[in-house]
Design a protein around this motif. Structure first.
Motif, mmCIF file in Angstrom:
data_model
loop_
_atom_site.group_PDB
_atom_site.id
_atom_site.type_symbol
_atom_site.label_atom_id
_atom_site.label_comp_id
_atom_site.label_asym_id
_atom_site.label_seq_id
_atom_site.Cartn_x
_atom_site.Cartn_y
_atom_site.Cartn_z
ATOM 1 N N ASP A 210 5.218 -5.687 -0.113
ATOM 2 C CA ASP A 210 5.654 -5.954 -1.493
ATOM 3 C C ASP A 210 5.199 -4.859 -2.456
ATOM 4 O OD1 ASP A 210 6.690 -8.478 -0.667
ATOM 5 O OD2 ASP A 210 4.676 -9.335 -0.826
ATOM 6 N N ILE A 211 4.105 -4.214 -2.125
ATOM 7 C CA ILE A 211 3.547 -3.177 -2.999
ATOM 8 C C ILE A 211 4.201 -1.818 -2.745
ATOM 9 C CG2 ILE A 211 1.451 -1.852 -3.522
ATOM 10 C CD1 ILE A 211 -0.141 -4.440 -2.984
ATOM 11 N N PHE A 212 4.311 -1.419 -1.477
ATOM 12 C CA PHE A 212 4.665 -0.038 -1.157
ATOM 13 C C PHE A 212 6.137 0.215 -0.845
ATOM 14 C CE2 PHE A 212 0.092 -0.184 -0.069
ATOM 15 C CZ PHE A 212 -0.352 0.869 -0.844
ATOM 16 N N ARG A 213 6.896 -0.810 -0.452
ATOM 17 C CA ARG A 213 8.306 -0.571 -0.130
ATOM 18 C C ARG A 213 9.011 0.077 -1.321
ATOM 19 N NH1 ARG A 213 10.711 0.609 4.035
ATOM 20 N NH2 ARG A 213 9.518 -1.028 5.120
ATOM 21 N N ASN A 244 -1.017 4.232 4.693
ATOM 22 C CA ASN A 244 -1.629 5.480 4.255
ATOM 23 C C ASN A 244 -0.742 6.714 4.429
ATOM 24 O OD1 ASN A 244 -2.767 7.301 6.703
ATOM 25 N ND2 ASN A 244 -2.865 5.158 7.306
ATOM 26 N N PRO A 245 0.230 6.745 5.381
ATOM 27 C CA PRO A 245 1.100 7.930 5.464
ATOM 28 C C PRO A 245 1.953 8.154 4.221
ATOM 29 C CG PRO A 245 1.169 6.711 7.538
ATOM 30 C CD PRO A 245 0.445 5.844 6.542
ATOM 31 N N ILE A 246 2.024 7.168 3.326
ATOM 32 C CA ILE A 246 2.843 7.312 2.126
ATOM 33 C C ILE A 246 2.367 8.474 1.265
ATOM 34 C CG2 ILE A 246 1.506 5.794 0.572
ATOM 35 C CD1 ILE A 246 4.193 4.572 -0.311
ATOM 36 N N ILE A 247 1.091 8.830 1.395
ATOM 37 C CA ILE A 247 0.538 9.912 0.588
ATOM 38 C C ILE A 247 1.121 11.255 0.994
ATOM 39 C CG2 ILE A 247 -1.454 10.469 2.033
ATOM 40 C CD1 ILE A 247 -1.391 10.158 -1.836
ATOM 41 N N ASN A 248 1.795 11.317 2.144
ATOM 42 C CA ASN A 248 2.423 12.560 2.592
ATOM 43 C C ASN A 248 3.753 12.830 1.888
ATOM 44 O OD1 ASN A 248 0.339 13.082 4.486
ATOM 45 N ND2 ASN A 248 1.301 11.698 5.955
ATOM 46 N N ASP A 272 -10.476 3.064 -5.236
ATOM 47 C CA ASP A 272 -9.527 4.034 -4.694
ATOM 48 C C ASP A 272 -9.738 4.165 -3.185
ATOM 49 O OD1 ASP A 272 -7.832 6.215 -4.292
ATOM 50 O OD2 ASP A 272 -9.325 7.664 -5.013
ATOM 51 N N ASN A 273 -8.625 4.186 -2.440
ATOM 52 C CA ASN A 273 -8.751 4.343 -0.988
ATOM 53 C C ASN A 273 -8.097 5.624 -0.475
ATOM 54 O OD1 ASN A 273 -6.034 3.779 -1.196
ATOM 55 N ND2 ASN A 273 -6.018 2.127 0.304
ATOM 56 N N GLY A 274 -7.752 6.523 -1.371
ATOM 57 C CA GLY A 274 -7.161 7.787 -0.952
ATOM 58 C C GLY A 274 -5.656 7.833 -1.073
ATOM 59 N N PHE A 275 -5.011 6.677 -1.270
ATOM 60 C CA PHE A 275 -3.563 6.682 -1.502
ATOM 61 C C PHE A 275 -3.117 5.570 -2.451
ATOM 62 C CE2 PHE A 275 -4.278 4.104 2.274
ATOM 63 C CZ PHE A 275 -3.459 2.998 2.097
ATOM 64 N N LEU A 276 -4.075 4.751 -2.894
ATOM 65 C CA LEU A 276 -3.773 3.695 -3.861
ATOM 66 C C LEU A 276 -4.952 3.513 -4.800
ATOM 67 C CD1 LEU A 276 -1.844 1.405 -4.802
ATOM 68 C CD2 LEU A 276 -3.097 -0.114 -3.258
ATOM 69 N N ILE A 277 -4.666 3.484 -6.089
ATOM 70 C CA ILE A 277 -5.700 3.319 -7.104
ATOM 71 C C ILE A 277 -5.624 1.906 -7.670
ATOM 72 C CG2 ILE A 277 -6.582 4.169 -9.317
ATOM 73 C CD1 ILE A 277 -4.911 6.761 -8.714
ATOM 74 N N LYS A 279 -6.937 -0.389 -10.796
ATOM 75 C CA LYS A 279 -7.513 -0.264 -12.132
ATOM 76 C C LYS A 279 -7.417 -1.609 -12.831
ATOM 77 C CE LYS A 279 -6.753 2.123 -16.566
ATOM 78 N NZ LYS A 279 -6.201 1.005 -17.371
ATOM 79 N N GLU A 280 -8.524 -2.050 -13.439
ATOM 80 C CA GLU A 280 -8.497 -3.301 -14.204
ATOM 81 C C GLU A 280 -7.754 -3.052 -15.508
ATOM 82 O OE1 GLU A 280 -11.458 -7.001 -15.336
ATOM 83 O OE2 GLU A 280 -12.312 -5.065 -14.736
ATOM 84 N N ASP A 281 -6.691 -3.835 -15.738
ATOM 85 C CA ASP A 281 -5.832 -3.587 -16.892
ATOM 86 C C ASP A 281 -5.007 -4.846 -17.155
ATOM 87 O OD1 ASP A 281 -3.556 -2.538 -18.555
ATOM 88 O OD2 ASP A 281 -4.504 -0.610 -18.115
ATOM 89 N N LYS A 282 -4.795 -5.166 -18.422
ATOM 90 C CA LYS A 282 -4.028 -6.359 -18.777
ATOM 91 C C LYS A 282 -2.519 -6.153 -18.703
ATOM 92 C CE LYS A 282 -7.512 -8.463 -21.796
ATOM 93 N NZ LYS A 282 -7.748 -9.593 -20.877
ATOM 94 N N SER A 283 -2.064 -4.911 -18.589
ATOM 95 C CA SER A 283 -0.636 -4.622 -18.534
ATOM 96 C C SER A 283 -0.032 -5.091 -17.217
ATOM 97 C CB SER A 283 -0.392 -3.119 -18.707
ATOM 98 O OG SER A 283 -0.933 -2.652 -19.922
ATOM 99 N N PHE A 284 1.289 -5.281 -17.203
ATOM 100 C CA PHE A 284 1.975 -5.719 -15.996
ATOM 101 C C PHE A 284 2.518 -4.551 -15.172
ATOM 102 C CE2 PHE A 284 2.214 -9.547 -18.623
ATOM 103 C CZ PHE A 284 1.828 -10.510 -17.706
ATOM 104 N N GLY A 285 2.952 -3.498 -15.839
ATOM 105 C CA GLY A 285 3.574 -2.385 -15.143
ATOM 106 C C GLY A 285 2.611 -1.248 -14.908
ATOM 107 N N SER A 286 2.244 -1.017 -13.664
ATOM 108 C CA SER A 286 1.323 0.060 -13.329
ATOM 109 C C SER A 286 2.096 1.300 -12.895
ATOM 110 C CB SER A 286 0.389 -0.373 -12.198
ATOM 111 O OG SER A 286 1.137 -0.734 -11.035
ATOM 112 N N PRO A 287 1.535 2.489 -13.105
ATOM 113 C CA PRO A 287 2.191 3.718 -12.656
ATOM 114 C C PRO A 287 2.272 3.779 -11.126
ATOM 115 C CG PRO A 287 0.479 4.195 -14.278
ATOM 116 C CD PRO A 287 0.306 2.768 -13.860
ATOM 117 N N ILE A 288 3.151 4.636 -10.616
ATOM 118 C CA ILE A 288 3.287 4.829 -9.175
ATOM 119 C C ILE A 288 1.929 5.213 -8.577
ATOM 120 C CG2 ILE A 288 4.392 6.224 -7.367
ATOM 121 C CD1 ILE A 288 6.244 4.269 -8.815
#
Length: 352
Positions: A210-213, A244-248, A272-277, A279-288
């Motif tokens: 649901d997150i990465f597709r 994790n290959p998505i970072i390529n 951070d795990n090297g390919f996903l950050i 961040k604590e934030d009240k907004s709904f839409g996070s950057p890629i």
């Protein structure tokens, strides 16, 4: 054209789309129109990748396979059996499509056709390769579609109603430009997931889909997590690792690097795990390449918060989903009756 005609055509279209795979696409000689359209559509899949840097064959084929599964007899029966469409049709409906994920406006296109109307389509420049071939395939199945499907690169002119999808900014333009016509105007929406800490590894791995597709570009992609206080993110990150290959992918990596740099310069606290950050934030839409999260104490208070912001939310994902919620791993597998923004498109079209 009867509703049974439409069902028959869509069933055949579903079989046609099912042929296209990630590696070897095998042509089925029994599917009508294959001799004319199979190779062309396969080439257009590869062509679409060159026109949109976020598209790849895996995601395009994934979209085609989901549509193929949706366009099956039982699904078509369940979808269209809810409506009396015998007296509808004859209007011209404009569709302004987005281009964030492959065939994102396809459901609107199908809805207009099965409602008996004529459709005028203004595609996004980011996704212009696939739908014209699908439209031509339908015309090949039944020539009556030739008078009911039109593509335009100009502003919509002569139409009776419109369905337009865009950002919050473009929505304001749409609302002004189309103010005198019946319309469905879709704005920015994001999807959220509610975690309790009791999720299994398998469930969290499904959430990763649901997150990465589509690189998180769709409104049905989860961009925000709600977690209980003192939630341990270790199990979450472990479940995400298979992606994790998505970072390529260069565009994804550029977004990851840029957003991480901005957050660090602003001295935000990050996970951070090297390919996903995270961040604590009240907004709904996070950057890629990032996911926002927020903690909650009381589930009832959380439900109240989400209800207050329902116009900003496309999907609510959680374990043992109820009502209009979605189970882990299912956001990018909507059924034909899962309408965007919970607006019944067929009902809208039937009232024209």
């Amino acid at each position: 054209m009867t509703i049974d005609d439409h069902k028959s055509h869509l069933l055949t279209l579903g079989k046609f789309l099912n042929q296209f795979k990630l590696t070897e696409s095998v042509q089925d000689s029994e599917i009508p129109g294959n001799d004319k359209f199979f190779e062309e559509f396969n080439e257009k899949i590869d062509s679409a990748i060159h026109y949109n840097g976020w598209f790849n064959r895996e995601n395009i084929v994934y979209s085609l396979q989901q549509w193929s599964k949706a366009l099956r007899p039982q699904n078509l029966k369940l979808w269209l059996g809810e409506y009396n469409l015998s007296m509808t049709g004859g209007k011209t409906v404009g569709i302004v499509m987005a281009g964030n994920i492959p065939l994102v406006g396809f459901h609107d296109f199908l809805s207009v056709l099965v409602s008996g109307h004529r459709v005028v389509i203004k595609q996004s420049s980011s996704d212009q390769q696939l739908l014209p071939v699908i439209a031509a395939y339908l015309m090949n199945l039944d020539s009556r579609y030739e008078e009911r499907i039109e593509f335009t690169k100009e502003k919509l002119g002569d139409f009776d109603a419109v369905i337009a999808t865009g950002s919050d900014n473009t929505a304001r333009y749409f609302e002004y430009y189309f103010k005198d016509k019946p319309s469905i105007i879709r704005k920015n929406r994001n999807s959220i997931a509610i975690l309790t800490g009791s999720e299994t590894t398998e469930e969290l791995e499904k959430l990763s889909e649901d997150i990465f597709r589509y690189y998180g570009l769709g409104c049905r992609n989860v961009s925000k997590l709600y977690v209980p206080e003192n939630y341990d993110f270790d199990s979450f990150f472990k479940a995400m690792y298979e992606w994790n290959p998505i970072i390529n992918q260069s565009k994804y990596a550029n977004n990851y690097d840029y957003n991480k740099a901005v957050y660090l310069m602003s001295e935000f606290k990050l996970l951070d795990n090297g390919f996903l950050i995270l961040k604590e934030d009240k907004s709904f839409g996070s950057p890629i390449a990032s996911i926002f999260y927020e903690t909650y104490k009381d589930e009832k208070e959380l439900e109240s918060l989400l209800n207050e912001n329902k116009d900003k939310i496309q999907c609510i994902v959680r374990k043992d989903a109820e009502n209009h919620e979605v189970n882990f791993g299912q956001t990018q597998k909507p059924q034909l009756w899962d309408y965007a923004d919970n607006i019944d498109t067929i009902e809208f079209l039937s009232r024209l």
